[in-house]
Each structure stands twice: as C-alpha cells, then as structure tokens.
Design an enzyme around this catalytic site. Structure first.
Site, mmCIF file in Angstrom:
data_model
loop_
_atom_site.group_PDB
_atom_site.id
_atom_site.type_symbol
_atom_site.label_atom_id
_atom_site.label_comp_id
_atom_site.label_asym_id
_atom_site.label_seq_id
_atom_site.Cartn_x
_atom_site.Cartn_y
_atom_site.Cartn_z
ATOM 1 C CG ASN A 1 -0.094 -0.140 2.524
ATOM 2 O OD1 ASN A 1 0.266 -1.242 2.901
ATOM 3 N ND2 ASN A 1 0.209 0.964 3.194
ATOM 4 C CG ASP B 1 -3.657 -1.313 4.286
ATOM 5 O OD1 ASP B 1 -2.599 -1.477 3.658
ATOM 6 O OD2 ASP B 1 -3.911 -1.919 5.345
ATOM 7 C CE LYS C 1 -4.255 -5.901 3.620
ATOM 8 N NZ LYS C 1 -3.927 -4.674 4.385
ATOM 9 C CD1 TRP D 1 -1.091 -12.357 7.466
ATOM 10 C CD2 TRP D 1 -0.140 -14.321 6.996
ATOM 11 N NE1 TRP D 1 -1.244 -13.175 8.560
ATOM 12 C CE2 TRP D 1 -0.665 -14.387 8.305
ATOM 13 C CE3 TRP D 1 0.508 -15.448 6.479
ATOM 14 C CZ2 TRP D 1 -0.573 -15.525 9.088
ATOM 15 C CZ3 TRP D 1 0.602 -16.588 7.262
ATOM 16 C CH2 TRP D 1 0.066 -16.618 8.552
ATOM 17 C CG MET E 1 5.131 -0.579 26.539
ATOM 18 S SD MET E 1 3.924 -0.094 25.290
ATOM 19 C CE MET E 1 3.767 1.647 25.666
#
Length: 707
Positions: A274, A319, A346, A409, A670
């Site tokens: 994308n 996308d 997609k 995918w 994180m």
C-alpha cells in the site's frame, strides 16, 4: 482417495526427483526447480517456485484422515503470533517463530537439535504494524536464511544453527521491519520489508547467498527529485504517476510477503504493498496511479531488471495491498493451455494473468465489494464507486472489503486435480474517516492519513456486537477458469489459517477459533478436527520420513486481527488465548497435549475517571493513532498483549509514565513514546483508557473478547 491423475503425477514426480538427484545434502538449482517432485521434503516457502502449496502425497487421504493423531509437539518460547511455514530437509524440520527466532527438530521424533536467537531489540516491536511475527526461512547449499524483525538478513549453518553472516538490509533509524520469508534463486537471496504504515519507501533486494554481498535493489516507488536523473526507465515512468512531495512521506510500496518464480521464463514475481500514507489526498495530492503501489511486478532475478507490471488498485487509498500470495499454474482456458499467475489481493477481486506478459485474462470479485463494481476488461482497471474515494470527497466511507482485506497474508493452495484454488477469506468492512489537517509523525505514529480513533471499531458495545455479527471468515474453493465459487466453509470470525492441499483429496486449514481441520477438496466436507487450544493462523506442510507421511503446523493466535480489532470469539465461547506450539500429526499418532491452562485475566476494575472533556478528546485521538494497533480498538485488548482496561497501572500515574513515556518495558516490546507525545498527552491517554474501562465495567465489559 487419490485420483488416477494425481497418482500418475506423483509417480512421474518421483522419477523426476531420482533423475535429478536432488535429495542430497545441499540445496541447489536442480533441487529448487524440481521441488514439486520431492515429496519427502519441503524445501522452500510455498513448497516449490510456483507456490501452489500442493503435495501429491496421499498416504493420508479422505478415507483414513479420521485416524490422524498427534505424533509430537514442541512448545515455543514466544507467546506471540505464529505465522511461519516450516521447512523439512533430509529428516530435519526447521521453523522460525515470533521475534525472528529459529529452531531445528528431528522431523520424526521432535527432538530439538538446535535453536538460534538473533536478539531483536524489544523496542523494534512498536515498528511492526501487525505483531512481531515471522513467516519462514529459505534454504540454499548448507545454509538457511532468515529475515529478522529489525531488518537484518542472516545466514545460518543448517547443521548447527551457527550464524555464518548477517547483513542489515534497511535504514534501522526508520520503521522498517521484515516479517516475510526470503526466497533463493540461483544463489541469490531475495528479501523485502514492511513499514508502509510508518512512512518508508519500499524495495526488494538480492544478496549473494555465500557472503551476503548485495547484488541489486529494486525500488517500487520513485524517490526524491535529486534521484530523478539517475533513475532507471521504470522509475521515470512511475514518477509521472505521482504528485506533490510524496518522497517526504516515504511513498510506501513495501514488498513484505508474496514472491514466485518461473524458471522457464526466468521471471521473478513480487507483490507490492500500500501507499504511505493510505490517504492519497496527502500522499499524492491531485491523484495519479502512483506506480508501483498495489501491483504485481515481474523482474529478472539476476539483475532486478523490470519486465512488466499489473496494478490491481490504481491510486490506492484503502490499504489494498497486492502483497498477498502469488501462485503460478498452467491451465486450459478457452481451449488453450495458458501459463498463468493468480492472486486474490486485499481488494476483493481474483486475478488471472498471463505470467509471460502481464496481460489480464480474467478477474471477478470473490467477496462482496462496494468500493468497485467490477474490473474493466478493456483497461484492466477497477470500476470504482465514486463515493469510495473518501480522499477526494472528504466524506467518510465504510468500504467492503476493509483495510484487513478480503484475503490477507494467509497462503492459498491449488489442487491441480480439482482445478480449484482454496482461499482463506475475510468478510469485513472498515470505516475510512478522512482526517482534516493531518500531519505525519516520523517517530511512533501510525501514518495513514485517516482518523484511526474514528475509523476503528467503535467503543459502544452494542455497535461492536453488530459489527462482530457482520464480520465473518470463510474457506472458499474458487474455480479460476470460470471465476466462480465452487464451495465454501463458513466461519464465525475472520483470520483463519493458511491452506495446504494434498493428493489424498484433502485441504488442511487452522481456524481462529482454535482448531486444525481437514476438508474434502472436492466438496468441503469436514473430515477431521483437532482442538489446538489456540488460534491457528499459519499454513501447514506435509512431508515423509522413512516412508511415513506427516502434517506439521505452527499454532499460536496473533497477528493484526488478534491485536487491533480486539480479537474474535472462538467457535464455542470466550476469547482465544495464545499458546504457541509446533504441532506434528501422522496416522495413528498417540501424543496428547497437556490440559489447556485457564485463561486468567484481571477484572476490569479501574479508578474513577477524573479527566476533562478536552483530555478525553485528545486522549481518544492519541490512543487511536499510537496505541490501538497493539492494544485494540477502543482499548478493548486481545489475549496476546495487555488489555489496558485491566492494567494495574491505571491507578498509578507515575508507573504509567515510566512505561509509556520513559520506556521502562522497552525490552519487552513496549517502547516509550516520548519522541511523539508529551507527558500531558500521555496522561490524556491514561484518562481515555480509564474512561473506556469504566464504560465497559458499567455495561458488563464484554466487548468482543469476553469479560
């Protein structure tokens, strides 16, 4: 049972393998070109260069698949999404796991032979749009090749797992990642990358398999103006299809998954992703096709020379990647045998192309689509619904399919005897809400050009339930010649596993609901089911050791659907946990899994909301842009990563700041967000999560993931 045609194919394949002598220790050109004939092994990602994921093995068939049992299993040390396709070479099974680790096993007994950890820095996790997954390895000579999440290409000694060489393939200061499997053609290791959601420029590269020297690089979109004079012709042509200062936003077009190769034509096919950002109004104001986004591109693997392209979604703004599985086959169409390339990207349309020229042979939607009514066969372009162009109208549009795609995918499979392609389908829409005055963030921000807080699943529980009811998955058998659906297996939710087809007349697929199943290839009848205790999203493989057929699959719930939309209900009730394992089956297998551990989740018991409306508004936006892709839309988290509504840190502003601002848990994935968000805005996010937690506690805290 196996058809005569398939038995004949298997016999011919065995003879071809014996003639080529490809079952020795090293993987070479002959081995890879004749991989379809090698029924004992699985030596490349899609089994052979055509990527059909069909094995003629028929020891396990429709008559005896009910006797399939667990032969052995191996627990993983990474409780994240497992998406890899194992390789099997000479009785040894090699698999990559989350966080780009590699393990080798005796393919018959399950004995661990060696393991390798590239020690990917934990903070790399925030660069990955869609979990810290890895889809597989490549083999050449006596080596294995791995792409790591932080952008390295690593060569490993296949016997010992020792690192032979390692090359950084990306600018690691930017949000590049690698999750896809490399491929090898004539001693050249091919690798792409991901990161288009974070503002990067896509490319695919070739490296020498022996020493890691980079041989060529093919950029999928043009670069800055100062590069124009030295660009090859294909990029000069692409530049004419772009507008604005697109290079400042990266452009996108990452090659993060699909590749296939035709040795006779000597053409490598890549799938391009994308745009960056998604919203074309910001990426390329004034429009344009924006080549080579959302395209299938044919290259010369020796040089990276451009040969042809076909763009599935010109001027993409949804996308709608074309990085989904690319598959090659020879099939009779209109009385003539055609060398075709097939893809279900997609955007919801199934494409059949002439793989020598890129000519469109046929296309049809394999799911309901409202962004386009069809494909114009004269031009090959979609017939767009003008209302779908939110980038031009400025009006929100709920598109079907959505950003998750009608097919993501998860690999398809092709059964040559049945003439069917089996597609793991997603049926889900997505609200594209254009964001006025959007600004890119080169640090941690999700750079898509739409309002992710408004565009994600809503906070209202009743609306979420309605959205969940309209969100489904399916396994469909698609006839690529007639472009029609032959049969389907309907699932209550999306994100079901990749597919394997066999000469035994079976299609194997895992499910998001925690099962691994076998279906009849000709009619979709369920023939066998195994409770895997976790969602199975990876594709399975098959191989033989000492004449006995095995089926192997990685299990472990994860990936973007498990994280961002907050997961799905399983096929009975309640949330699906992550229990990461390699499962291996054979006829008469008697191994058993230990009892599934109870899913322990903290109650939703937040402190009272004490913020202001202004804090809530800003916190809602920042959570959607910076947090939701890992911790769930509207803070309704998954079972893979912490559900922030249940976090003990909500009670402690100082601890929240240490984690979210300072990065105290960076080694766990994180990373801190101090580069993008001030302490004040991070506190706003905390207040938003507190507000959401109180709302869900008030209504019962059900959401999509159970209480």
């Amino acid at each position: 049972m196996m058809t005569f045609r398939n038995r004949l194919f298997a016999a011919c394949a065995a003879l071809a393998l014996a003639a080529c002598g490809t079952s020795g220790e090293g993987i070479d050109n002959d081995a890879l070109r004749n991989a379809a004939a090698d029924t004992a092994n699985w030596i490349t990602y899609g089994r052979d260069y055509s990527e059909q994921r069909f094995s003629p093995l028929d020891q396990i068939n429709t008559e005896n698949v009910g006797e399939l049992g667990l032969a052995w299993y191996a627990d993983m040390d990474t409780a994240r999404g497992q998406e890899a396709t194992p390789l099997v070479i000479d009785g040894k099974l090699y698999v990559s796991t989350a966080w780009s680790k590699v393990k080798a096993y005796d393919a018959k007994t399950g004995a661990l032979l060696w393991e390798y950890d590239p020690e990917v820095p934990g903070e790399t996790g925030v660069k990955a749009c869609c979990d810290v997954v890895n889809r597989g390895l490549a083999a050449w000579g006596d080596k294995l090749y791995l792409g790591t999440l932080d952008g390295r290409l690593v060569a490993l000694d296949r016997e010992t797992g020792a690192e032979v060489w390692s090359k950084v393939t990306v600018d690691q200061s930017k949000s590049y990642t690698i999750t896809g499997a490399p491929r090898v053609i004539d001693g050249r290791v091919l690798i792409g990358n991901g990161g288009a959601e974070y503002g990067v420029r896509g490319y695919v590269s070739a490296y020498d398999a022996e020493d890691g020297e980079m041989l060529w690089r093919f950029y999928t979109v043009p670069g800055a103006p100062d590069e124009a004079a030295s660009e090859p012709a294909y990029l000069k042509a692409a530049r004419e299809t772009w507008n604005g200062e697109f290079w400042n936003l990266g452009g996108g077009g990452t090659v993060w998954d699909a590749m296939a190769y035709d040795p006779e034509l000597d053409l490598l096919y890549i799938g391009v992703g994308n745009g960056s950002p998604w919203n074309q109004a910001y990426r390329s104001p004034g429009g344009g096709d924006n080549l080579y986004l959302s395209s299938i591109v044919a290259l010369r693997p020796k040089t990276g020379e451009y040969v042809w392209h076909y763009q599935t979604t010109p001027g993409e703004t949804w996308d709608f990647t074309a990085t989904q599985h690319i598959m090659l086959a020879d099939m009779e169409i209109g009385g003539t045998t055609r060398k075709v390339l097939m893809q279900a990207p997609k955007n919801g349309f199934f494409y059949v192309l002439d793989r020598a020229t890129g000519e469109l042979i046929s296309a049809n939607n394999y799911v309901p689509t409202n962004w386009a009514s069809g494909i114009d066969m004269a031009t090959g372009r979609p017939i767009e619904n003008p209302e779908a162009r939110y980038d031009k109208t400025g009006v929100p549009f709920v598109a079907s399919p959505g950003a998750g795609g009608a097919h993501n995918w998860h690999p398809m499979a092709f059964h040559p005897g049945e003439g069917l392609v089996f597609i793991p389908v997603i049926e889900a829409g997505f609200p594209y809400v254009p964001e006025a005055n959007w600004q890119p963030d080169p640090n941690r921000g999700f750079n898509v050009g739409i309002d992710m807080a408004a565009g994600g699943l809503p906070a209202d529980d009743n609306v979420r339930r309605g959205a969940a009811a309209g969100t489904r998955g399916a396994l469909i058998a698609w006839d690529p010649v007639t472009q029609t659906e032959r049969w389907r297996v309907q699932y209550p939710g999306p994100w079901n596993g990749g597919v394997l087809a066999t000469g035994g007349g079976i299609v194997f697929q895992g499910t998001a609901g925690g099962f691994f199943k076998a279906y009849g290839a000709n009619d979709g009848r369920e023939l066998w089911s195994f409770a895997a205790q976790t969602g199975v999203v990876a594709p399975s493989i098959t191989y033989t050791v000492d004449g006995e057929q095995y089926i192997a699959v990685m299990a472990g719930w994860g990936g973007i659907w498990a994280l961002a939309p907050g997961g799905v209900l399983n096929e009975t009730s309640g949330p699906v946990p992550n229990i990461s394992r390699l499962l291996v089956f054979k006829l008469g297998g008697t191994a058993t899994l230990p009892p599934a551990p109870p899913l322990q989740r903290r109650p939703i018991d937040p402190p009272p909301f004490s913020g202001t409306q202004a804090q809530l508004t800003q916190g809602t936006y920042d959570y959607g842009r910076y947090c939701g892709q890992c911790h769930g839309d509207a803070a309704i988290g998954s079972t893979v990563l912490p559900d922030l509504r249940r976090s003990a840190t909500l009670d402690n502003q100082e601890t929240w700041m240490m984690i979210v601002h300072d990065g105290a848990l960076a080694s766990n994935g994180m990373a801190g967000f101090s580069q993008s968000l001030s302490r004040e805005r991070i506190e706003n996010v905390r207040q938003y999560v507190i507000y959401r937690a109180n709302e869900d506690k008030r209504i019962g805290g059900i959401g999509l993931q159970g209480s």
